[in-house]
Design an enzyme around this catalytic site. Structure first.
Site, short mmCIF file in Angstrom:
data_model
loop_
_atom_site.label_atom_id
_atom_site.label_comp_id
_atom_site.label_asym_id
_atom_site.label_seq_id
_atom_site.Cartn_x
_atom_site.Cartn_y
_atom_site.Cartn_z
N GLY A 96 113.24 122.85 115.99
CA GLY A 96 113.67 123.78 115.04
C GLY A 96 113.20 125.24 115.42
O GLY A 96 113.01 126.10 114.61
N TYR A 121 116.61 117.82 99.32
CA TYR A 121 115.48 118.39 99.88
C TYR A 121 114.16 118.06 99.54
O TYR A 121 113.18 117.57 100.21
CB TYR A 121 115.86 120.04 99.72
CG TYR A 121 114.88 120.81 100.17
CD1 TYR A 121 115.09 121.14 101.91
CD2 TYR A 121 113.49 121.40 99.85
CE1 TYR A 121 114.16 121.82 102.58
CE2 TYR A 121 112.84 122.25 100.38
CZ TYR A 121 113.06 122.37 101.96
OH TYR A 121 112.10 123.35 102.46
N1 NDP Z 1 112.38 129.14 104.20
C1 NDP Z 1 111.61 128.82 103.33
O1 NDP Z 1 111.20 129.37 102.47
C2 NDP Z 1 110.80 127.32 103.50
C3 NDP Z 1 111.06 126.49 104.70
N2 NDP Z 1 110.51 125.50 104.88
C4 NDP Z 1 110.81 124.60 105.80
O2 NDP Z 1 110.58 125.25 107.17
C5 NDP Z 1 111.32 124.73 108.24
C6 NDP Z 1 112.14 125.68 108.74
O3 NDP Z 1 112.96 126.40 107.83
P1 NDP Z 1 113.69 127.66 107.93
O4 NDP Z 1 113.07 128.28 109.10
O5 NDP Z 1 113.43 128.57 106.81
O6 NDP Z 1 115.06 127.57 108.11
P2 NDP Z 1 116.12 128.08 109.13
O7 NDP Z 1 117.70 127.41 108.61
O8 NDP Z 1 116.10 129.31 109.44
O9 NDP Z 1 115.80 127.35 110.42
C7 NDP Z 1 116.05 125.94 110.59
C8 NDP Z 1 115.69 125.22 111.86
O10 NDP Z 1 115.89 124.02 111.86
C9 NDP Z 1 116.81 123.70 113.11
N3 NDP Z 1 117.84 122.56 112.58
C10 NDP Z 1 118.56 122.55 111.50
N4 NDP Z 1 119.26 121.28 111.58
C11 NDP Z 1 118.83 120.66 112.97
C12 NDP Z 1 119.21 119.42 113.34
N5 NDP Z 1 120.20 118.66 112.92
N6 NDP Z 1 118.80 119.32 114.78
C13 NDP Z 1 117.70 120.08 115.21
N7 NDP Z 1 117.54 121.31 114.53
C14 NDP Z 1 117.89 121.49 113.38
C15 NDP Z 1 117.76 124.95 113.02
O11 NDP Z 1 118.67 125.12 114.10
P3 NDP Z 1 120.04 125.94 114.30
O12 NDP Z 1 119.65 127.34 114.58
O13 NDP Z 1 120.80 125.36 115.30
O14 NDP Z 1 120.75 125.92 113.05
C16 NDP Z 1 116.71 126.20 112.86
O15 NDP Z 1 116.12 126.17 114.07
C17 NDP Z 1 112.29 123.54 107.43
O16 NDP Z 1 111.59 122.34 107.49
C18 NDP Z 1 112.26 124.15 105.97
O17 NDP Z 1 112.19 123.01 105.04
C19 NDP Z 1 109.44 125.25 103.88
C20 NDP Z 1 109.05 125.98 102.69
C21 NDP Z 1 109.60 127.17 102.74
C1 LIG Z 2 116.72 135.48 89.61
C2 LIG Z 2 115.63 134.97 89.53
C3 LIG Z 2 114.61 135.77 88.89
C4 LIG Z 2 114.92 134.62 90.63
C5 LIG Z 2 115.64 133.26 91.34
C6 LIG Z 2 114.81 132.88 92.51
C7 LIG Z 2 115.27 131.40 93.03
C8 LIG Z 2 116.31 131.39 93.81
C9 LIG Z 2 114.09 131.01 93.92
C10 LIG Z 2 112.52 130.85 93.00
C11 LIG Z 2 111.81 129.90 93.70
C12 LIG Z 2 112.33 129.88 95.17
C13 LIG Z 2 112.04 128.89 96.03
C14 LIG Z 2 112.88 128.35 97.07
C15 LIG Z 2 114.14 128.57 96.86
C16 LIG Z 2 114.81 129.86 96.03
C17 LIG Z 2 113.94 129.68 94.67
C18 LIG Z 2 114.33 128.60 93.97
C19 LIG Z 2 112.32 127.13 97.80
C20 LIG Z 2 112.81 125.78 97.30
C21 LIG Z 2 112.97 127.41 99.25
C22 LIG Z 2 112.31 126.42 100.29
C23 LIG Z 2 111.23 125.74 100.06
O1 LIG Z 2 110.96 124.76 100.69
C24 LIG Z 2 110.27 126.08 99.05
C25 LIG Z 2 109.03 126.22 99.30
C26 LIG Z 2 110.97 127.33 97.97
C27 LIG Z 2 110.19 127.24 96.59
C28 LIG Z 2 110.39 128.38 96.08
#
Ligand code: NDP
Ligand SMILES: CC(C)CCC[C@@H](C)[C@H]1CC[C@H]2C3=C(CC[C@]12C)[C@@]1(C)CCC(=O)[C@@H](C)[C@@H]1CC3
Length: 313
Positions: free
Chosen positions: A9, A193
């Site tokens: 990713g 998720y």
């Molecule tokens: N954003 C957040 O707040 C948080 C994210 N995470 C975790 O961080 C990780 C990265 O997420 P994030 O950067 O936010 O999300 P993005 O969607 O920005 O990035 C996801 C990445 O995973 C790749 N990907 C998705 N599906 C596949 C697949 N089937 N095979 C190979 N690669 C794949 C995407 O590729 P492509 O560009 O081709 O779509 C991209 O590079 C995830 O595991 C997410 O759960 C954890 C906590 C918080």
């Molecule tokens: C309108 C309200 C004042 C704010 C709404 C906010 C929500 C959309 C976010 C609050 C906590 C957020 C959160 C995530 C997504 C967006 C919220 C639910 C995650 C689930 C995103 C991916 C992750 O892996 C988690 C670590 C994030 C946890 C907090």
């Protein structure tokens, strides 16, 4: 010998930020970008090479949601490398996210709002679907595809002179109540998720138990709330821009650094003065459940390898 680092990713969000950071920390590593889209992988390679022109960066195509693609990628990696020092199992999806604003409102009234804003507990639902392998897409992409990948890369990760490290991008959204051994792919619920991230935590715990003696170590991390394609699918960009100051303050609470522990998840944090650090939080994992779940993963792995026997050496 050069250190080889594989990042899944890597084409955007957390994965891309991680690649930049890794090269910033040590420009001598060989960085292999594992992406599902070859064009995006090349574009990412060009981007990081612009910043670090002397870096050694290669790409490998892998769709973690497609087990045949995972097996092909593993074969390719076995041909290219003899050892992998670090594998960042980062690729992940959260399809069709839905925010339950009613739950947030209730959280405000019951004093659980802060907890909800840092873990999204009871706030988010998703709609999952079956993939081409007949498995749940979120389970496969976030966990099982990665599991098959590292199992197929065992010779590069275990029993070598130098230890190898797996770093899973888990989440503070991982929750035991979203996971069930009898439905570990989360076909029935709407929190695929959260379930997949809990399954990740369980898997990491057992991998340490099974493989530490062979020099393989596994950790789980949570990068915090990161503005990426994933979060931009939850709320539109302009809303995030408005919410960011609030969310930033919320995520500033509860922060302290410590050492790596297999039963701990490492959360990325930022202090009020902008200093970045890591806060360890104990994993909410029952080791017996972890072991039982691991046995189920092995069973499913057996079925997968039987199905794709022609892709194995
Ligand atoms: N954003 C957040 O707040 C948080 C994210 N995470 C975790 O961080 C990780 C990265 O997420 P994030 O950067 O936010 O999300 P993005 O969607 O920005 O990035 C996801 C990445 O995973 C790749 N990907 C998705 N599906 C596949 C697949 N089937 N095979 C190979 N690669 C794949 C995407 O590729 P492509 O560009 O081709 O779509 C991209 O590079 C995830 O595991 C997410 O759960 C954890 C906590 C918080
Ligand atoms: C309108 C309200 C004042 C704010 C709404 C906010 C929500 C959309 C976010 C609050 C906590 C957020 C959160 C995530 C997504 C967006 C919220 C639910 C995650 C689930 C995103 C991916 C992750 O892996 C988690 C670590 C994030 C946890 C907090």
């Amino acid at each position: 010998m050069e250190r080889v680092v594989l990042v899944t990713g890597a084409s955007g969000g957390v994965g891309l930020a991680l690649c930049r950071r890794l090269l910033g920390e040590d420009g001598r590593i060989h960085l292999c970008l594992a992406c599902r889209n070859a064009q995006k992988a090349e574009a990412t390679r060009d981007l990081v090479l612009q910043e670090y022109p002397a870096a050694q960066v290669s790409t490998v195509e892998v769709d973690l949601g497609n087990l045949a693609s995972v097996l092909r990628a593993a074969q390719e990696l076995r041909c290219r490398f003899q050892h992998l020092d670090f594998v960042y199992l980062n690729a992940g999806i959260m399809p069709n996210p839905h925010v339950n604003f009613k739950a947030l409102w209730k959280g405000l009234l019951t004093g659980r709002l802060l907890h909800m804003l840092t873990t999204a507990e009871g706030v988010m639902t998703q709609t999952d679907r079956l993939n081409g392998d007949g498995l749940q897409e979120v389970f496969t992409t976030n966990l099982f595809g990665h599991f098959i990948l590292i199992r197929q890369l065992e010779s590069l990760l275990c029993g070598n002179e130098k230890p190898s490290r797996l770093i899973w991008t888990s989440s503070s959204n991982a929750r035991e109540s979203a996971f069930s051994l009898s439905d570990y792919q989360h076909a029935k619920g709407q929190e695929s998720y959260s379930s997949s991230k809990y399954a990740t935590d369980l898997t990491s715990v057992v991998l340490n138990r099974k493989f530490n003696k062979q020099g393989l170590y596994s950790s789980v991390v949570c990068p915090g709330l990161v503005m990426s394609n994933m979060t931009f699918k939850i709320l539109p960009v302009f809303l995030w821009v408005l919410l960011m100051p609030i969310m930033f303050l919320v995520w500033l609470f509860k922060q302290k650094p410590e050492y790596l522990d297999p039963l701990v998840k490492y959360h990325s944090c930022t202090s009020g003065l902008g200093k970045n650090f890591v806060e360890p939080r104990k994993l909410d994992v029952d080791e017996e459940t972890a072991e039982k779940f691991y046995q189920k993963l092995l069973e499913l792995e057996g079925q997968t390898l039987e199905k794709y026997g022609d892709l194995l050496d």
